[in-house]
Design a protein around this motif. Sequence first.
Motif, PDB file in Angstrom:
ATOM      1  N   VAL A 135       0.917  -1.073   0.102  1.00  0.00           N
ATOM      2  CA  VAL A 135       0.099  -0.047  -0.116  1.00  0.00           C
ATOM      3  C   VAL A 135       0.827   1.328  -0.185  1.00  0.00           C
ATOM      4  O   VAL A 135       0.642   2.109  -0.604  1.00  0.00           O
ATOM      5  N   TRP A 136       1.865   1.171   0.743  1.00  0.00           N
ATOM      6  CA  TRP A 136       3.168   2.225   0.739  1.00  0.00           C
ATOM      7  C   TRP A 136       3.464   2.587  -0.685  1.00  0.00           C
ATOM      8  O   TRP A 136       3.870   3.929  -1.025  1.00  0.00           O
TER       9      TRP A 136
ATOM     10  N   VAL B 215       2.301   2.725  -3.586  1.00  0.00           N
ATOM     11  CA  VAL B 215       1.363   3.708  -4.179  1.00  0.00           C
ATOM     12  C   VAL B 215       1.444   5.175  -3.958  1.00  0.00           C
ATOM     13  O   VAL B 215       1.175   5.954  -4.689  1.00  0.00           O
ATOM     14  N   GLN B 216       1.798   5.364  -2.526  1.00  0.00           N
ATOM     15  CA  GLN B 216       1.722   6.551  -1.941  1.00  0.00           C
ATOM     16  C   GLN B 216       3.177   7.379  -2.024  1.00  0.00           C
ATOM     17  O   GLN B 216       3.094   8.469  -1.364  1.00  0.00           O
ATOM     18  N   VAL B 217       4.322   6.614  -2.577  1.00  0.00           N
ATOM     19  CA  VAL B 217       5.408   7.495  -2.457  1.00  0.00           C
ATOM     20  C   VAL B 217       5.524   8.773  -3.261  1.00  0.00           C
ATOM     21  O   VAL B 217       4.886   9.119  -4.191  1.00  0.00           O
ATOM     22  N   GLN B 218       6.465   9.606  -2.787  1.00  0.00           N
ATOM     23  CA  GLN B 218       6.406  10.920  -3.332  1.00  0.00           C
ATOM     24  C   GLN B 218       7.685  11.121  -4.588  1.00  0.00           C
ATOM     25  O   GLN B 218       7.945  12.239  -5.144  1.00  0.00           O
TER      26      GLN B 218
END
Length: 63
Positions: A21-22, A24-27
Amino acid sequence: MLPFFDLVLVHNRGVTFGLLVWLVQVQSRLQAAALGLVIGGALGNLVDRLRHGAVTDFLDFHF
């Protein structure tokens, strides 16, 4: 070995799969690469669980 570190043989039977899940959220690419390495380790752990029923751990950090 040290006041905060021991080598201990443990067969870890717990499991966690929230890492995907993490990803998908990386910057940034650096975060994605670092998380990719962690996910690679988690997949290696999955193989150990399927073959041996547990992951063998040796590193015990504490304070």
